[in-house]
Design a protein around this motif. Structure first.
Motif, mmCIF file in Angstrom:
data_model
loop_
_atom_site.group_PDB
_atom_site.id
_atom_site.type_symbol
_atom_site.label_atom_id
_atom_site.label_comp_id
_atom_site.label_asym_id
_atom_site.label_seq_id
_atom_site.Cartn_x
_atom_site.Cartn_y
_atom_site.Cartn_z
ATOM 1 N N MET A 1 -6.543 2.629 -9.898
ATOM 2 C CA MET A 1 -5.490 1.629 -10.109
ATOM 3 C C MET A 1 -4.179 2.090 -9.461
ATOM 4 S SD MET A 1 -4.268 -1.138 -11.207
ATOM 5 C CE MET A 1 -2.593 -1.708 -11.353
ATOM 6 N N ILE A 2 -3.747 3.313 -9.845
ATOM 7 C CA ILE A 2 -2.491 3.812 -9.271
ATOM 8 C C ILE A 2 -2.632 4.047 -7.776
ATOM 9 C CG2 ILE A 2 -0.981 5.837 -9.202
ATOM 10 C CD1 ILE A 2 -0.943 5.848 -12.156
ATOM 11 N N THR A 3 -3.828 4.565 -7.364
ATOM 12 C CA THR A 3 -4.007 4.763 -5.924
ATOM 13 C C THR A 3 -3.982 3.424 -5.193
ATOM 14 O OG1 THR A 3 -6.373 4.816 -6.330
ATOM 15 C CG2 THR A 3 -5.281 6.934 -6.041
ATOM 16 N N ASP A 4 -4.521 2.381 -5.831
ATOM 17 C CA ASP A 4 -4.469 1.060 -5.200
ATOM 18 C C ASP A 4 -3.028 0.647 -4.939
ATOM 19 O OD1 ASP A 4 -7.125 0.877 -5.175
ATOM 20 O OD2 ASP A 4 -7.326 -0.536 -6.849
ATOM 21 N N VAL A 5 -2.174 0.878 -5.937
ATOM 22 C CA VAL A 5 -0.759 0.504 -5.788
ATOM 23 C C VAL A 5 -0.122 1.302 -4.649
ATOM 24 C CG1 VAL A 5 1.491 0.538 -6.907
ATOM 25 C CG2 VAL A 5 -0.526 -0.155 -8.196
ATOM 26 N N ILE A 6 -0.412 2.625 -4.615
ATOM 27 C CA ILE A 6 0.169 3.464 -3.557
ATOM 28 C C ILE A 6 -0.299 2.989 -2.186
ATOM 29 C CG2 ILE A 6 0.198 5.800 -2.587
ATOM 30 C CD1 ILE A 6 -0.067 6.857 -5.445
ATOM 31 N N ILE A 7 -1.626 2.736 -2.085
ATOM 32 C CA ILE A 7 -2.168 2.299 -0.799
ATOM 33 C C ILE A 7 -1.532 0.989 -0.363
ATOM 34 C CG2 ILE A 7 -4.256 1.486 0.350
ATOM 35 C CD1 ILE A 7 -5.808 3.489 -1.413
ATOM 36 N N SER A 8 -1.428 0.025 -1.311
ATOM 37 C CA SER A 8 -0.853 -1.265 -0.952
ATOM 38 C C SER A 8 0.594 -1.111 -0.510
ATOM 39 C CB SER A 8 -0.907 -2.227 -2.138
ATOM 40 O OG SER A 8 -2.163 -2.163 -2.747
ATOM 41 N N ALA A 9 1.359 -0.304 -1.247
ATOM 42 C CA ALA A 9 2.770 -0.129 -0.904
ATOM 43 C C ALA A 9 2.912 0.475 0.487
ATOM 44 C CB ALA A 9 3.452 0.764 -1.942
ATOM 45 N N LEU A 10 2.088 1.496 0.783
ATOM 46 C CA LEU A 10 2.153 2.126 2.100
ATOM 47 C C LEU A 10 1.793 1.133 3.202
ATOM 48 C CD1 LEU A 10 0.590 5.628 1.393
ATOM 49 C CD2 LEU A 10 2.860 5.199 2.306
ATOM 50 N N LEU A 11 0.773 0.306 2.941
ATOM 51 C CA LEU A 11 0.348 -0.672 3.947
ATOM 52 C C LEU A 11 1.463 -1.675 4.224
ATOM 53 C CD1 LEU A 11 -3.373 -1.472 3.085
ATOM 54 C CD2 LEU A 11 -2.472 -0.274 5.068
ATOM 55 N N ILE A 12 2.087 -2.176 3.147
ATOM 56 C CA ILE A 12 3.145 -3.171 3.338
ATOM 57 C C ILE A 12 4.340 -2.551 4.057
ATOM 58 C CG2 ILE A 12 4.828 -4.597 2.105
ATOM 59 C CD1 ILE A 12 2.618 -5.010 -0.025
ATOM 60 N N PHE A 13 4.697 -1.329 3.637
ATOM 61 C CA PHE A 13 5.817 -0.636 4.270
ATOM 62 C C PHE A 13 5.544 -0.427 5.767
ATOM 63 C CE2 PHE A 13 8.018 3.469 5.191
ATOM 64 C CZ PHE A 13 9.306 2.995 5.075
ATOM 65 N N GLY A 14 4.335 0.056 6.091
ATOM 66 C CA GLY A 14 3.986 0.289 7.491
ATOM 67 C C GLY A 14 3.985 -0.994 8.297
ATOM 68 N N ALA A 15 3.421 -2.055 7.699
ATOM 69 C CA ALA A 15 3.374 -3.330 8.415
ATOM 70 C C ALA A 15 4.779 -3.861 8.648
ATOM 71 C CB ALA A 15 2.548 -4.340 7.616
ATOM 72 N N ALA A 16 5.665 -3.696 7.651
ATOM 73 C CA ALA A 16 7.038 -4.175 7.802
ATOM 74 C C ALA A 16 7.735 -3.436 8.936
ATOM 75 C CB ALA A 16 7.808 -3.991 6.492
ATOM 76 N N LEU A 17 7.534 -2.109 9.004
ATOM 77 C CA LEU A 17 8.177 -1.339 10.077
ATOM 78 C C LEU A 17 7.624 -1.734 11.440
ATOM 79 C CD1 LEU A 17 8.657 2.214 8.648
ATOM 80 C CD2 LEU A 17 10.391 0.673 9.509
ATOM 81 N N ALA A 18 6.302 -1.974 11.507
ATOM 82 C CA ALA A 18 5.713 -2.399 12.777
ATOM 83 C C ALA A 18 6.308 -3.738 13.191
ATOM 84 C CB ALA A 18 4.194 -2.500 12.656
ATOM 85 N N LEU A 19 6.515 -4.618 12.208
ATOM 86 C CA LEU A 19 7.110 -5.930 12.499
ATOM 87 C C LEU A 19 8.527 -5.762 13.030
ATOM 88 C CD1 LEU A 19 6.925 -9.031 12.280
ATOM 89 C CD2 LEU A 19 7.923 -8.826 10.021
ATOM 90 N N ILE A 20 9.317 -4.908 12.361
ATOM 91 C CA ILE A 20 10.698 -4.702 12.801
ATOM 92 C C ILE A 20 10.727 -4.091 14.200
ATOM 93 C CG2 ILE A 20 12.813 -3.423 12.324
ATOM 94 C CD1 ILE A 20 12.187 -3.715 9.356
ATOM 95 N N GLY A 21 9.782 -3.145 14.451
ATOM 96 C CA GLY A 21 9.695 -2.549 15.783
ATOM 97 C C GLY A 21 9.421 -3.604 16.847
ATOM 98 N N SER A 22 8.487 -4.518 16.561
ATOM 99 C CA SER A 22 8.160 -5.573 17.521
ATOM 100 C C SER A 22 9.339 -6.525 17.689
ATOM 101 C CB SER A 22 6.946 -6.366 17.052
ATOM 102 O OG SER A 22 5.997 -5.503 16.501
ATOM 103 N N LEU A 23 10.020 -6.796 16.576
ATOM 104 C CA LEU A 23 11.205 -7.649 16.635
ATOM 105 C C LEU A 23 12.251 -7.046 17.562
ATOM 106 C CD1 LEU A 23 12.147 -10.240 15.117
ATOM 107 C CD2 LEU A 23 13.467 -8.730 13.641
ATOM 108 N N GLY A 24 12.423 -5.718 17.430
ATOM 109 C CA GLY A 24 13.372 -5.028 18.297
ATOM 110 C C GLY A 24 12.963 -5.162 19.752
ATOM 111 N N LEU A 25 11.673 -5.077 20.014
ATOM 112 C CA LEU A 25 11.166 -5.219 21.384
ATOM 113 C C LEU A 25 11.544 -6.591 21.935
ATOM 114 C CD1 LEU A 25 9.365 -3.758 23.468
ATOM 115 C CD2 LEU A 25 7.448 -4.982 22.519
ATOM 116 N N ALA A 26 11.555 -7.606 21.071
ATOM 117 C CA ALA A 26 11.836 -8.967 21.541
ATOM 118 C C ALA A 26 13.332 -9.219 21.658
ATOM 119 C CB ALA A 26 11.200 -9.972 20.585
#
Lengths: 166, 115
Positions: free
Chosen positions: B1-26
């Motif tokens: 349960m707790i690992t699920d939360v950690i994994i989800s948080a890391l995934l969302i955080f990483g995806a958000a940064l990738a999005l911001i990086g791509s936004l910067g590229l544009a």
């Protein structure tokens, strides 16, 4: 020793990476890994200018977490810059004079500068003693250069070039 | 349960940064500034996604899965700077438009490329 195994550290790293990628310790896998790492280090021996020497492993062990931490902090900084207004950004080219002479140390320094967001290493000068760095948003170029030199270059110089041993 | 939360948080955080990086590229105004976008997406963005994968590997029964994300991170960290460096170098040689003042030209002068 040097004839059969010109780069023992590289051979060991190759073998470890191979075993991890294959995810198996079966004798066949390990044997193939040993053969491959021996052959690859042997064939590429002429390509490597010199053997990198790690003089101060302790400094290296402190340097890695410092860089990882800087990557995290700088990432969040640059994310904020990107989301902000373009007109507020002050990009700048920095010319960082290098005190390093070891080629491996220079490569690591250039890589670390690129990995910490906000700065990208762009070009070495012809004599390889000045590194041109593009910074995304800089208020004080001289301060940034000083920062790079004390935070990254000084430990790298200790790790790769400290002459106290041998 | 707790690992699920950690994994989800890391995934969302990483995806958000990738999005911001791509936004910067544009959205950033010149080539050299755009280089900063992707260099970020591949460091912390992909880094946290790969850490999530490693945590998942550790929490499941198949331990071997944990090693691969670490290897991928390692390979990314040694290859990203090389490509960024080559791109920047080529851009300087071509005298691409830059908001920051370009360093003086070393080679014999070429016609500046039309922008």
């Amino acid at each position: 020793m040097s004839r059969i195994l010109p780069h023992p550290v590289m051979a060991a790293v190759l073998l470890i990476v191979w075993v991890l990628l294959m995810d198996s310790l079966a004798p066949g896998v390990v044997l193939l890994g040993v053969i491959l790492s021996l052959l690859l280090t042997h064939w590429s021996a002429n390509f490597w200018a010199s053997q990198p020497r790690f003089h101060r492993v302790g400094v290296l062990l402190r340097f890695i977490p410092l860089v990882l931490w800087d990557i995290v902090v700088a990432n969040l900084n640059v994310a904020r810059l990107i989301l902000g207004s373009n007109s507020k950004l002050r990009p700048h080219f920095l010319e960082v004079p290098l005190d390093l002479s070891d080629p491996y140390a220079k490569v690591v320094l250039a890589s670390v500068i690129t990995l910490t967001p906000g700065t990208v290493s762009a070009e070495f000068s012809e004599d390889r003693q000045t590194l041109l760095v593009h910074a995304l948003n800089i208020a004080d170029p001289d301060e940034e250069i000083r920062q790079i030199k004390t935070r990254y270059e000084a430990p790298l110089k200790e790790i790769f070039e400290c002459s106290t041993s041998r | 349960m707790i690992t699920d939360v950690i994994i989800s948080a890391l995934l969302i955080f990483g995806a958000a940064l990738a999005l911001i990086g791509s936004l910067g590229l544009a959205k950033l105004p010149d080539f050299f500034m755009r280089l900063h976008g992707p260099s970020k997406a591949t460091t912390l963005g992909l880094g946290s996604i790969l850490i999530a994968a490693a945590v998942y590997g550790l929490s499941s029964d198949t331990l071997g899965i944990a090693a691969r994300p670490i290897l991928i991170t390692f390979f990314l960290f040694i290859t990203t700077p090389v490509s960024a460096h080559l791109l920047a170098r080529a851009a300087i040689r071509h005298r691409l438009y830059s908001q920051a003042e370009l360093p003086p030209q070393r080679e014999p002068k070429h016609e500046p490329p039309q922008r």
